[in-house]
Write a protein that holds these residues in place. Structure first.
Motif, mmCIF file in Angstrom:
data_model
loop_
_atom_site.group_PDB
_atom_site.id
_atom_site.type_symbol
_atom_site.label_atom_id
_atom_site.label_comp_id
_atom_site.label_asym_id
_atom_site.label_seq_id
_atom_site.Cartn_x
_atom_site.Cartn_y
_atom_site.Cartn_z
ATOM 1 N N ILE A 1 88.071 -14.768 56.534
ATOM 2 C CA ILE A 1 87.781 -15.793 56.421
ATOM 3 C C ILE A 1 87.182 -15.848 58.268
ATOM 4 O O ILE A 1 86.301 -17.086 58.134
ATOM 5 N N ARG A 2 87.307 -15.344 58.776
ATOM 6 C CA ARG A 2 86.454 -15.464 60.431
ATOM 7 C C ARG A 2 84.597 -15.233 59.659
ATOM 8 O O ARG A 2 83.925 -16.292 60.476
ATOM 9 N N GLN A 3 85.157 -14.404 59.278
ATOM 10 C CA GLN A 3 82.979 -13.963 59.079
ATOM 11 C C GLN A 3 83.109 -14.358 57.498
ATOM 12 O O GLN A 3 81.888 -14.956 57.608
ATOM 13 N N ASP A 4 83.717 -15.141 56.480
ATOM 14 C CA ASP A 4 82.569 -14.942 55.060
ATOM 15 C C ASP A 4 82.821 -17.294 55.053
ATOM 16 O O ASP A 4 82.439 -17.670 54.288
ATOM 17 N N GLY A 5 83.595 -17.439 55.929
ATOM 18 C CA GLY A 5 84.141 -18.521 55.859
ATOM 19 C C GLY A 5 85.530 -18.790 55.385
ATOM 20 O O GLY A 5 85.625 -17.961 54.027
ATOM 21 N N ALA A 6 86.355 -20.483 55.093
ATOM 22 C CA ALA A 6 86.954 -20.566 53.818
ATOM 23 C C ALA A 6 87.279 -20.337 52.467
ATOM 24 O O ALA A 6 85.723 -20.153 51.578
ATOM 25 N N MET A 7 87.597 -19.194 52.618
ATOM 26 C CA MET A 7 87.791 -18.538 50.327
ATOM 27 C C MET A 7 89.047 -19.921 49.338
ATOM 28 O O MET A 7 89.802 -20.322 49.745
ATOM 29 N N ASP A 8 88.812 -19.797 48.669
ATOM 30 C CA ASP A 8 89.755 -20.756 47.439
ATOM 31 C C ASP A 8 90.702 -19.966 47.555
ATOM 32 O O ASP A 8 91.279 -19.042 47.539
ATOM 33 N N ILE A 9 91.650 -21.212 46.488
ATOM 34 C CA ILE A 9 93.052 -20.399 46.371
ATOM 35 C C ILE A 9 93.333 -19.700 45.610
ATOM 36 O O ILE A 9 93.679 -18.290 45.865
ATOM 37 N N ALA A 10 92.277 -19.418 44.739
ATOM 38 C CA ALA A 10 92.600 -17.673 43.874
ATOM 39 C C ALA A 10 91.688 -16.576 44.351
ATOM 40 O O ALA A 10 92.281 -15.416 44.299
ATOM 41 N N SER A 11 91.326 -16.450 45.229
ATOM 42 C CA SER A 11 90.434 -15.298 46.165
ATOM 43 C C SER A 11 91.447 -14.572 47.129
ATOM 44 O O SER A 11 91.581 -13.813 46.983
ATOM 45 N N PHE A 12 92.398 -15.974 47.470
ATOM 46 C CA PHE A 12 93.269 -16.060 48.776
ATOM 47 C C PHE A 12 94.564 -15.083 47.455
ATOM 48 O O PHE A 12 95.253 -14.253 48.204
ATOM 49 N N MET A 13 94.544 -15.996 46.978
ATOM 50 C CA MET A 13 95.888 -15.266 45.705
ATOM 51 C C MET A 13 95.717 -13.993 45.553
ATOM 52 O O MET A 13 96.471 -12.775 44.957
ATOM 53 N N ALA A 14 94.516 -13.702 44.804
ATOM 54 C CA ALA A 14 94.377 -12.387 44.336
ATOM 55 C C ALA A 14 94.571 -11.273 45.635
ATOM 56 O O ALA A 14 94.416 -10.284 45.232
ATOM 57 N N LEU A 15 94.129 -11.623 46.786
ATOM 58 C CA LEU A 15 94.451 -10.829 47.663
ATOM 59 C C LEU A 15 95.382 -10.546 48.011
ATOM 60 O O LEU A 15 95.596 -9.675 48.373
ATOM 61 N N CYS A 16 96.112 -11.718 48.104
ATOM 62 C CA CYS A 16 97.970 -11.354 48.575
ATOM 63 C C CYS A 16 98.474 -10.739 47.430
ATOM 64 O O CYS A 16 99.129 -9.619 47.866
ATOM 65 N N ILE A 17 98.461 -10.862 46.302
ATOM 66 C CA ILE A 17 98.724 -10.414 45.217
ATOM 67 C C ILE A 17 99.347 -8.711 45.217
ATOM 68 O O ILE A 17 99.387 -8.130 44.971
ATOM 69 N N ALA A 18 97.716 -8.592 45.526
ATOM 70 C CA ALA A 18 96.927 -7.481 45.324
ATOM 71 C C ALA A 18 97.451 -5.781 46.499
ATOM 72 O O ALA A 18 98.715 -5.624 46.183
ATOM 73 N N HIS A 19 98.218 -6.869 47.850
ATOM 74 C CA HIS A 19 98.443 -5.913 48.639
ATOM 75 C C HIS A 19 99.769 -6.161 49.043
ATOM 76 O O HIS A 19 100.669 -5.182 48.985
ATOM 77 N N TYR A 20 100.138 -6.995 48.247
ATOM 78 C CA TYR A 20 101.826 -7.438 48.436
ATOM 79 C C TYR A 20 102.283 -5.942 46.505
ATOM 80 O O TYR A 20 103.403 -5.779 46.809
ATOM 81 N N GLN B 1 92.618 -24.509 42.934
ATOM 82 C CA GLN B 1 93.162 -25.467 42.849
ATOM 83 C C GLN B 1 92.392 -27.063 43.001
ATOM 84 O O GLN B 1 91.256 -26.549 43.633
ATOM 85 N N TYR B 2 92.385 -28.213 42.936
ATOM 86 C CA TYR B 2 91.426 -29.318 43.216
ATOM 87 C C TYR B 2 91.716 -30.129 43.272
ATOM 88 O O TYR B 2 93.482 -30.501 43.021
ATOM 89 N N GLN B 3 91.671 -30.886 44.808
ATOM 90 C CA GLN B 3 92.915 -32.663 45.191
ATOM 91 C C GLN B 3 91.604 -33.867 45.213
ATOM 92 O O GLN B 3 90.653 -33.225 45.720
ATOM 93 N N ARG B 4 92.088 -34.358 44.774
ATOM 94 C CA ARG B 4 91.891 -35.622 44.815
ATOM 95 C C ARG B 4 91.581 -36.414 45.796
ATOM 96 O O ARG B 4 92.694 -36.650 45.855
ATOM 97 N N THR B 5 90.296 -36.476 46.634
ATOM 98 C CA THR B 5 90.537 -37.451 47.734
ATOM 99 C C THR B 5 89.889 -38.678 48.026
ATOM 100 O O THR B 5 89.031 -39.046 46.912
ATOM 101 N N ALA B 6 89.801 -39.486 48.882
ATOM 102 C CA ALA B 6 89.373 -40.535 49.280
ATOM 103 C C ALA B 6 87.823 -40.694 48.550
ATOM 104 O O ALA B 6 86.915 -41.164 48.145
ATOM 105 N N GLU B 7 87.240 -39.489 49.103
ATOM 106 C CA GLU B 7 85.709 -38.857 48.930
ATOM 107 C C GLU B 7 85.572 -37.993 47.749
ATOM 108 O O GLU B 7 84.437 -37.515 47.395
ATOM 109 N N GLY B 8 86.110 -38.040 46.514
ATOM 110 C CA GLY B 8 86.490 -37.932 45.125
ATOM 111 C C GLY B 8 86.841 -35.877 45.280
ATOM 112 O O GLY B 8 88.077 -35.374 46.377
#
Ligand code: SAH
Length: 348
Positions: free
Chosen positions: A27-46, A174-181
């Protein structure tokens, strides 16, 4: 004499880096990751690093609760094979077979179905080396092949695909509705502590669903392109290969608003971020995008005759756990597909 290979401190350090540290570095190198990328990495490792099932593990599944679960799925498969005209070759694919318990019970339960075992070619789609090793012991048949993904299973011949608690292990966004859309939910780093944090980032919404119009500020919706792509791939096969598919998972007939990302460790809910890669990370499956037949696990198992089997084996308590609406019977859904002209058992 050869010199011993030199291990530079840097390489050593990298080899010993924990999964969480690796994730933070990415994340430090590439920036924040979407939930799907996070899940895929965690699940594969697990899954690649352990057997998570059973009382000693993190969670228990229906086949691990009772032999009757695999037996009923076996009846469903043998019945569909019959309805398809008992073809001499049937590719039976199980996605995410865990310890191989469901397949072992399915095979034992269908032993007396004339011609069925002779027709079977078993294919196990499994990414986990420790679980593959357990499957090798549990699944006793002359023709068993392992696959990294569904795509490499045979594309000719009759086909039945099954999967219990497989779809929930495929990633979703995942998508979240915020005050900015609408924003996409993501995993980033706390600038002060460097710890993993949840946040949102600007995005282009993939589609405007009616549910997104009803959502209020702060509401989250979930979409799983990975699950939709996988199911579409199976359905495409069933237009060319005669047969059907069955997926059982906890979920709902959406669309719905809500954050269902959850981590389970040692049979308890735990923090998704603190246990990244070391707990079972899933989300509830929205079955609506898949189409097909849909019912509850309880209704499905009852329709296939679990009550008679439970009585014969004296396993009424197991049946309750699998079928009662307030236990697994209601929250778990069964989703079925068939080639044109076939009708699967178990769906009224
Ligand atoms: N069906 C078993 C296990 C469910 S746990 C049961 O009911 O007991 C999820 C299973 O899917 C595990 O076997 C895991 O290793 C496997 N799995 C997870 N992600 C996968 C992927 N992307 N491809 C193939 N298998 C996967």
């Amino acid at each position: 004499m050869r010199a011993a290979p030199r291990v530079t401190p840097r390489r050593k350090e990298r080899r010993e880096m924990s999964f969480a540290a690796h994730l933070r570095q990415k994340i430090r190198q590439d920036g924040a990751m979407d939930i799907a990328s996070f899940m895929a990495l965690c699940i594969a490792h697990y899954y690649k690093s352990r057997d998570p099932l059973g009382r000693q593990g993190d969670f228990t599944t229906a086949p691990e609760i009772s032999q009757m679960f695999g037996e009923m799925i076996g009846i469903w498969c043998a019945d569909l094979w019959h309805r398809a005209g008992a073809p001499p070759v049937l590719h039976l694919v199980e996605c995410g077979p865990g310890r191989g318990t469901l397949m072992a019970d399915l095979l034992r339960g269908t032993k007396h179905v004339t011609g069925f075992h002779e027709a079977l070619h078993i294919h196990l789609v499994e990414i986990s080396p420790p679980l593959r090793a357990l499957q090798k012991h549990a699944v006793v048949h002359e023709r068993v092949t392992w696959h990294e993904n569904f795509e490499t299973t045979p594309e000719t011949g009759a086909l039945i695909v099954i999967g219990n608690e497989f779809l929930d292990a495929l990633p979703m966004r995942q998508y979240q509705r915020t005050a900015e859309g609408w924003m996409e939910c993501c995993i980033g780093l706390d600038p002060q502590t460097g710890a993993l944090v949840r946040g949102v980032m600007p995005c282009v919404m993939p589609c405007v669903m009616p549910v997104s119009r009803a959502a209020g500020i702060g509401d989250v919706i979930e979409i799983s392109p990975a699950r939709e792509k996988f199911v579409a791939g199976v359905r495409a096969r069933l237009t060319r290969q005669r047969g059907g598919a069955l997926f059982i998972d906890y979920g709902y007939n959406g669309p719905a608003v809500g954050d269902t990302l959850q981590a389970v460790r040692n049979h308890d809910y735990v923090c998704v971020l603190e246990t990244a890669g070391e707990a079972d990370l899933t989300s509830h499956v929205d079955f609506a995008p898949f189409g097909g037949f849909l019912t509850t696990q309880g209704a499905f198992l009852q329709a296939l005759g679990i009550a008679l089997r439970a009585e014969r084996l004296g396993l009424q308590r197991d049946m309750q756990r699998l079928c009662a609406p307030d236990q697994m019977g209601g929250l778990f859904k069964v989703c079925g597909f068939c080639s044109d002209g076939l009708r699967p058992a178990g769906f009224s």
